[in-house]
Design a protein around this motif. Structure first.
Motif, PDB file in Angstrom:
ATOM      1  N   ARG A  33       0.822  -1.208   0.000  1.00 36.22           N
ATOM      2  CA  ARG A  33       0.000   0.000   0.000  1.00 36.22           C
ATOM      3  C   ARG A  33       0.860   1.264   0.000  1.00 36.22           C
ATOM      4  NH1 ARG A  33      -5.356   0.285   0.517  1.00 36.22           N
ATOM      5  NH2 ARG A  33      -6.486  -1.658   0.630  1.00 36.22           N
ATOM      6  N   GLU A  34       1.947   1.257   0.757  1.00 40.71           N
ATOM      7  CA  GLU A  34       2.850   2.415   0.773  1.00 40.71           C
ATOM      8  C   GLU A  34       3.476   2.635  -0.600  1.00 40.71           C
ATOM      9  OE1 GLU A  34       5.582   1.566   3.958  1.00 40.71           O
ATOM     10  OE2 GLU A  34       4.129   2.149   5.502  1.00 40.71           O
ATOM     11  N   ARG A  35       3.838   1.558  -1.271  1.00 43.27           N
ATOM     12  CA  ARG A  35       4.493   1.648  -2.592  1.00 43.27           C
ATOM     13  C   ARG A  35       3.594   2.325  -3.618  1.00 43.27           C
ATOM     14  NH1 ARG A  35       8.744  -1.087  -4.261  1.00 43.27           N
ATOM     15  NH2 ARG A  35       8.519  -2.587  -2.570  1.00 43.27           N
ATOM     16  N   VAL A  36       2.318   1.983  -3.624  1.00 40.95           N
ATOM     17  CA  VAL A  36       1.410   2.465  -4.674  1.00 40.95           C
ATOM     18  C   VAL A  36       0.586   3.680  -4.263  1.00 40.95           C
ATOM     19  CG1 VAL A  36       1.279   0.124  -5.613  1.00 40.95           C
ATOM     20  CG2 VAL A  36      -0.559   0.941  -4.135  1.00 40.95           C
ATOM     21  N   ALA A  37       0.734   4.137  -3.022  1.00 42.78           N
ATOM     22  CA  ALA A  37      -0.154   5.163  -2.447  1.00 42.78           C
ATOM     23  C   ALA A  37      -0.307   6.419  -3.292  1.00 42.78           C
ATOM     24  CB  ALA A  37       0.323   5.536  -1.042  1.00 42.78           C
ATOM     25  N   GLY A  38       0.751   6.946  -3.862  1.00 45.25           N
ATOM     26  CA  GLY A  38       0.666   8.211  -4.577  1.00 45.25           C
ATOM     27  C   GLY A  38       0.463   8.084  -6.068  1.00 45.25           C
ATOM     28  N   SER A  39       0.173   6.889  -6.548  1.00 45.07           N
ATOM     29  CA  SER A  39       0.074   6.655  -7.994  1.00 45.07           C
ATOM     30  C   SER A  39      -1.259   6.019  -8.357  1.00 45.07           C
ATOM     31  CB  SER A  39       1.195   5.707  -8.446  1.00 45.07           C
ATOM     32  OG  SER A  39       2.455   6.270  -8.199  1.00 45.07           O
ATOM     33  N   PRO A  40      -1.686   6.198  -9.618  1.00 46.69           N
ATOM     34  CA  PRO A  40      -2.876   5.488 -10.079  1.00 46.69           C
ATOM     35  C   PRO A  40      -2.616   3.984 -10.088  1.00 46.69           C
ATOM     36  CG  PRO A  40      -2.300   7.265 -11.597  1.00 46.69           C
ATOM     37  CD  PRO A  40      -1.158   7.106 -10.638  1.00 46.69           C
ATOM     38  N   THR A  41      -3.682   3.229  -9.859  1.00 42.21           N
ATOM     39  CA  THR A  41      -3.609   1.779  -9.891  1.00 42.21           C
ATOM     40  C   THR A  41      -4.600   1.250 -10.923  1.00 42.21           C
ATOM     41  OG1 THR A  41      -5.086   1.766  -7.975  1.00 42.21           O
ATOM     42  CG2 THR A  41      -2.737   1.474  -7.544  1.00 42.21           C
ATOM     43  N   ILE A  42      -4.253   0.123 -11.505  1.00 41.93           N
ATOM     44  CA  ILE A  42      -5.065  -0.484 -12.559  1.00 41.93           C
ATOM     45  C   ILE A  42      -5.481  -1.873 -12.090  1.00 41.93           C
ATOM     46  CG2 ILE A  42      -5.091  -1.271 -14.953  1.00 41.93           C
ATOM     47  CD1 ILE A  42      -2.874   0.839 -15.512  1.00 41.93           C
TER      48      ILE A  42
END
Length: 162
Positions: A33-42
């Motif tokens: 969750r920390e890794r992807v927190a600031g980016s869009p997810t698909i």
């Protein structure tokens, strides 16, 4: 813009069983969750709907049928290209592909990177991470945790369509 898949994968390639993760690794969930927190997810639609609170700053949901979502940060896409266009329209320099198996397979030829949590052991499951040719990739980082390892892979220059 970079496309990076993130998945937890058992030794036998299993990533899920009946829409559930077959292991309990809270520390992996936290780093993920920390890794992807600031980016869009698909996501695929089923994977997106599994989350009470999806990770990421915006959500691109691939589905064959047009859908409306309650979350204003959720966007429908019907193809890999449309998903990438949505991410670019959000001004992001990267997006994380979070599954399920069909979505990982669709995006595999387009990925710039993979972040794979290696879960030791073999698990029963009906969902597997797609096979990939290790010769096309370079392992750039390995992070050891108590019960798993996180590997960061980059596609070698000149490989794939990304």
């Amino acid at each position: 813009m970079k496309l990076i898949s993130v998945a937890a994968v058992a030794d036998n390639g299993v990533i899920g069983d009946d829409d559930e993760v077959p292991w309990h690794l809270p520390e992996d969930k936290k780093q993920y969750r920390e890794r992807v927190a600031g980016s869009p997810t698909i996501f695929g639609r089923r994977t997106y709907e599994m989350f009470d609170e999806p990770p990421g700053s915006a959500y691109v949901v691939l589905s064959r049928s047009e859908r409306e979502y309650d979350d204003e940060n959720a966007h429908h896409a019907s193809s890999v290209d449309e998903a990438a266009d949505i991410v670019e329209s959000l001004g992001a320099d990267r997006a994380y592909v979070l599954g399920g198996a069909g979505i990982y397979a669709l995006f595999q030829p387009h990925l710039d990177g993979m972040v794979l949590t290696r879960v030791p052991g073999e698990y029963e499951g009906d969902t597997h991470y797609p096979e990939w040719d290790e010769d096309d990739w370079r392992l750039v980082e390995t992070e050891e945790y108590a019960n798993f390892t996180v590997e960061t892979w980059e596609r070698r220059e000149g490989d794939g369509t990304a």
